[in-house]
Design an enzyme around this catalytic site. Structure first.
Site, PDB file in Angstrom:
ATOM      1  N   ASP A 107       0.488  -1.042  -0.397  1.00 52.87           N
ATOM      2  CA  ASP A 107       0.574   0.327  -0.254  1.00 52.87           C
ATOM      3  C   ASP A 107       0.908   1.291  -0.243  1.00 52.87           C
ATOM      4  OD1 ASP A 107       0.566  -0.976   2.422  1.00 52.87           O
ATOM      5  OD2 ASP A 107      -0.785  -0.037   3.913  1.00 52.87           O
ATOM      6  N   HIS A 125       7.360   8.791   5.069  1.00 55.61           N
ATOM      7  CA  HIS A 125       6.113   8.911   4.671  1.00 55.61           C
ATOM      8  C   HIS A 125       6.287  11.314   4.657  1.00 55.61           C
ATOM      9  CE1 HIS A 125       3.903   6.358   7.168  1.00 55.61           C
ATOM     10  NE2 HIS A 125       4.680   5.561   6.331  1.00 55.61           N
ATOM     11  N   GLU A 154      -0.596  -1.744   5.007  1.00 53.34           N
ATOM     12  CA  GLU A 154      -0.013  -1.844   5.973  1.00 53.34           C
ATOM     13  C   GLU A 154      -0.188  -0.873   7.335  1.00 53.34           C
ATOM     14  OE1 GLU A 154       2.236  -1.486   8.886  1.00 53.34           O
ATOM     15  OE2 GLU A 154       3.068  -0.344   7.216  1.00 53.34           O
ATOM     16  N   GLU A 155      -0.324   0.575   6.504  1.00 54.45           N
ATOM     17  CA  GLU A 155      -0.271   1.813   6.506  1.00 54.45           C
ATOM     18  C   GLU A 155      -1.583   1.831   7.788  1.00 54.45           C
ATOM     19  OE1 GLU A 155       2.397   3.020   7.423  1.00 54.45           O
ATOM     20  OE2 GLU A 155       3.400   3.110   5.229  1.00 54.45           O
TER      21      GLU A 155
END
Ligand code: NI
Length: 398
Positions: A79, A369, A137-138
Site C-alpha cells: 500500500d 512518509h 499495512e499503514e
C-alpha cells in the site's frame, strides 16, 4: 560471489522496472487493485499457484518445494499513502494525492523477484513458501482492521499452516549497505486511545455556572506526561502521546465535552498494561478533581514485532554468507514505529529485518512518509538477495 547476490544483481533491471511502475501507480490500503493484479499475473507467469482476494486486495502465491518440510511465509506490503509526491522523479506518482512514501513499492518489487529466484530453486526446497502480498499495512483505512489481520482472518496462516515468517523493510534512516538482523523486539506495539471528558456547558462569561471540560482537558494532557516519566522504568522504552484534542464551537460558549486522543507505544506487555492502567487512573482522577466525568477507550492497533532468536540467528547466518564483506548490525535496534507484521509474528515465529536504503549524496535520504521520500534502488538488490537466501536456507533439506 554468493549465488543469491549474483541473481539479485542480474535481475535488478526487472526489480527496478517493477518498482518504478508501482511507484508511478500508487494505491491506498485495500485499494491495491492494479498492484495486486500485476502481482498475481507475474506469479502466475512463473507457474506459482495464486489466490486473490485474501484480506480484500491481498494476493498469496504458493510454491510447493520438491521435498516435504515446513511452510514459511514471506510478507511484502503493497500500500501507498495519502501524500502528494514532491520528488520530481521521472517515475513520480501519476495518481494525485497518493504516493509510495514508505518504500512498499520496493517491497512488492522485491517480493516478485524473490519469487522468480526461489521458483527456480523449488527442486532443492524442503518445504513450501507462501508469498504474501499484503494490503493496507499503514492502517485500517476505513475498514475495521488492517491488512495483516484481514489476511489472517481469511486464513493466510493456515492450509498449510505457516510455521515461520520473514519480512523486511527498506530503511531510509540508515545508508544503503547497512543491514540489520537481530533477535528480540524491533518495532513497538501500538494502541490508540480516546478520552471523552464531560462537564457542564454554559455561557463563556459565567464560568461559575459551568464545569469547564477544556480546563480539565488541559490538566489531563499535563498529567498524562507523568506516566512514562514517573511510572515506567527509565531503561524500558514507552511512549504516550496526546495527538488530538477537540472541543468547543464559539468564543462565548463553555462546551459540554472535550475529547483527547493519542497513541501508546510499548514493547513489553507488563509495561503496556501499566500504561493502560495509569492512563485510566490519571484520566478518572483528573476528571474527578475538576468536577467532570471521563470515559477512556483503548484499542490495540498492532502487536509489537518481536523476532524469534533461532530464526534471527539463521537469517543472520544467511546475511553473512550473502554479504561477507559487510558488518551486519545485529545489536538491538528498536523503533517506536509500529508495523502490523507484529500480528503475524505473534502467531508464527519470524524475523523482520531492515535494509538500509538512504543515499545522502544523491539526496535520497528523506524520512519515510515525507513528500520527498525516495530511496537508493541498490537497496532492492540487497533486499532480494537476503530475502531469497534466508528463505532458501530455512528450507534447506538435510
Ligand atoms: Ni512502511
Amino acid at each position: 560471489m554468493n549465488p543469491f547476490l549474483k541473481q539479485a544483481q542480474e535481475l535488478f533491471p526487472y526489480t527496478q522496472a517493477m518498482r518504478r511502475d508501482f511507484h508511478m501507480h500508487p494505491e491506498l490500503g485495500f485499494r491495491e487493485i492494479r498492484t495486486g493484479g500485476i502481482v498475481a499475473k507475474e506469479l502466475e507467469a512463473l507457474g506459482i499457484e495464486v489466490t486473490k482476494g485474501v484480506g480484500k486486495t491481498g494476493v498469496v502465491g504458493f510454491l510447493e518445494g520438491a521435498k516435504p518440510g515446513p511452510t514459511i511465509l514471506l510478507r511484502f506490503d503493497m500500500d501507498a499513502l495519502p501524500i502528494t509526491e514532491d520528488t520530481g522523479a521521472e517515475y513520480a506518482s501519476q495518481n494525485a494525492g497518493v504516493m509510495h512514501a514508505c518504500g512498499h513499492d520496493g517491497h512488492t518489487a522485491i517480493g516478485l523477484t524473490v519469487a522468480k529466484i526461489l521458483n527456480e530453486q523449488k527442486d532443492k526446497l524442503a518445504g513450501n513458501i507462501k508469498f504474501c502480498f499484503q494490503p493496507s499495512e499503514e492502517g485500517a483505512n476505513g475498514e475495521e482492521i488492517g491488512g495483516a489481520l484481514m489476511m489472517m482472518r481469511d486464513g493466510v496462516l493456515e492450509g498449510p499452516k505457516v510455521e515461520k515468517t520473514l519480512a523486511l523493510h527498506l530503511w531510509n534512516d540508515k545508508p544503503v549497505g547497512w543491514l540489520h538482523v537481530a533477535e528480540g523486539p524491533v518495532m513497538a506495539g501500538a494502541d490508540l486511545f480516546n478520552i471523552t471528558i464531560t462537564g457542564k456547558g454554559g455561557h463563556g462569561a459565567a464560568p461559575e455556572t459551568t464545569i469547564d471540560p477544556i480546563v480539565c482537558a488541559a490538566q489531563m494532557v499535563s498529567a498524562i506526561q507523568s506516566i512514562v516519566a514517573r511510572n515506567v522504568e527509565p531503561l524500558k522504552p514507552a511512549v504516550i502521546s496526546v495527538t488530538t484534542i477537540h472541543s468547543g464551537t464559539a468564543f462565548n460558549i463553555i462546551p459540554q465535552t472535550a475529547e483527547l486522543g493519542g497513541t501508546i507505544r510499548t514493547f513489553d506487555s507488563a509495561i503496556r498494561q501499566l500504561a493502560h492502567q495509569r492512563l485510566e487512573q490519571v484520566a478518572r482522577g483528573t476528571a474527578q478533581a475538576m468536577g467532570c466525568e471521563s470515559e477512556v477507550l483503548i484499542k490495540q492497533v498492532t502487536a509489537p514485532v518481536i523476532n524469534n532468536a533461532d530464526i534471527a540467528a539463521r537469517v543472520l547466518e544467511s546475511a553473512q554468507a550473502v554479504f561477507p564483506e559487510t558488518a551486519i548490525e545485529s545489536n538491538p535496534y528498536l523503533t517506536m514505529g509500529a508495523e502490523d507484521m507484529g500480528w503475524m509474528q505473534e502467531k508464527a515465529d519470524g524475523c523482520y529485518f531492515f535494509i538500509g536504503s538512504a543515499n545522502a549524496e544523491k539526496n535520497l535520504n528523506y524520512n519515510h512518509h515525507h513528500p520527498k521520500f525516495d530511496f537508493d534502488e541498490q537497496a532492492l538488490i540487497h533486499g532480494v538477495a537476503l530475502m531469497s537466501a534466508a528463505a532458501a536456507d530455512l528450507l534447506k533439506g538435510k
